[in-house]
Design an enzyme around this catalytic site. Structure first.
Site, short mmCIF file in Angstrom:
data_model
loop_
_atom_site.label_atom_id
_atom_site.label_comp_id
_atom_site.label_asym_id
_atom_site.label_seq_id
_atom_site.Cartn_x
_atom_site.Cartn_y
_atom_site.Cartn_z
N HIS A 11 0.82 -1.24 -0.01
CA HIS A 11 0.01 0.05 0.13
C HIS A 11 0.62 1.33 0.08
O HIS A 11 2.20 1.12 0.35
CB HIS A 11 -1.00 0.30 1.14
CG HIS A 11 -0.25 0.03 2.58
ND1 HIS A 11 0.33 1.09 2.99
CD2 HIS A 11 0.10 -1.03 3.49
CE1 HIS A 11 0.87 0.78 4.29
NE2 HIS A 11 0.72 -0.24 4.49
N GLU A 80 -1.82 -6.73 7.77
CA GLU A 80 -0.59 -6.88 8.18
C GLU A 80 -0.37 -7.64 9.51
O GLU A 80 -1.60 -7.98 10.14
CB GLU A 80 -0.44 -5.17 8.50
CG GLU A 80 1.07 -5.05 9.31
CD GLU A 80 2.12 -5.26 8.18
OE1 GLU A 80 2.57 -6.33 8.23
OE2 GLU A 80 2.90 -4.33 7.70
#
Length: 189
Positions: A11, A80
């Protein structure tokens, strides 16, 4: 295509990635630089055929996917690392034991969070369900690091980076860092 090829996109920049804060499962948005990085990924993907496009369900990955590609299928297993009690902590002030374990990517177990083995298990369970072909995956730095370690490469990847892997052969085919620079506070220690 008989192999499983995965195009991993980290990202774009967030305030947490810029400032050295552990974001993990916190749903932090992209910065203006992060949006620029997401847009800079689009030319790398244009003209490519993907069997599917996937994204972590956290907004920083989803927003990156939308600017870089379009609407992805959401997959929470691509999140994550869950940093548990370390979420929101500043990297520079982290207890040296946690800092060393995270930097080396060995033996990391945050209080109330996930071990690296648990993260590997959930990410690899997702990959095991994918059919052969080329898959686009918008995810996070920790997930990409886990997967590239399986190919013998280690280290933090900057925000906006694209890593192409032959997952079947556990090899890295290509890596392109974002042309839009951003801070890398986690790599500076």
């Amino acid at each position: 295509m008989e192999r499983l090829e995965i195009w991993l996109v980290r990202h774009g920049e967030t305030a947490a990635s810029r400032d050295g804060t552990l974001a993990g499962w916190a749903d932090v948005p992209l910065t203006a630089v992060g949006i620029e990085q997401a847009r800079a990924v689009r030319p790398l993907l244009d003209g490519r055929r993907f069997d599917a496009a996937w994204s972590s369900d956290l907004s920083r990955a989803v927003t990156t996917a939308r600017f870089a590609w379009g609407e992805p299928a959401l997959e929470p297993r691509l999140r994550e690392i869950n940093f548990g009690g370390l979420e929101g902590r500043d990297w520079r002030t982290l207890d040296p034991v946690y800092k060393r374990a995270l930097a080396s990517f060995e033996g990391f177990h945050p209080p109330g969070g996930e071990t690296l083995e648990q993260v590997r298990g959930r990410v690899e369970s997702f990959l095991a369900e994918l059919p052969p072909g080329r898959h686009l995956v918008f995810t996070h730095g920790g997930v990409i690091r886990l997967l590239t370690r399986a190919a013998g490469e280690d280290g933090f990847v900057p925000t906006g980076t694209v890593v192409v892997m032959d997952w079947t052969g556990r090899t890295i085919l290509e890596r392109r860092d974002s042309p839009v620079p951003a801070a890398q506070p986690f790599a500076e220690d």
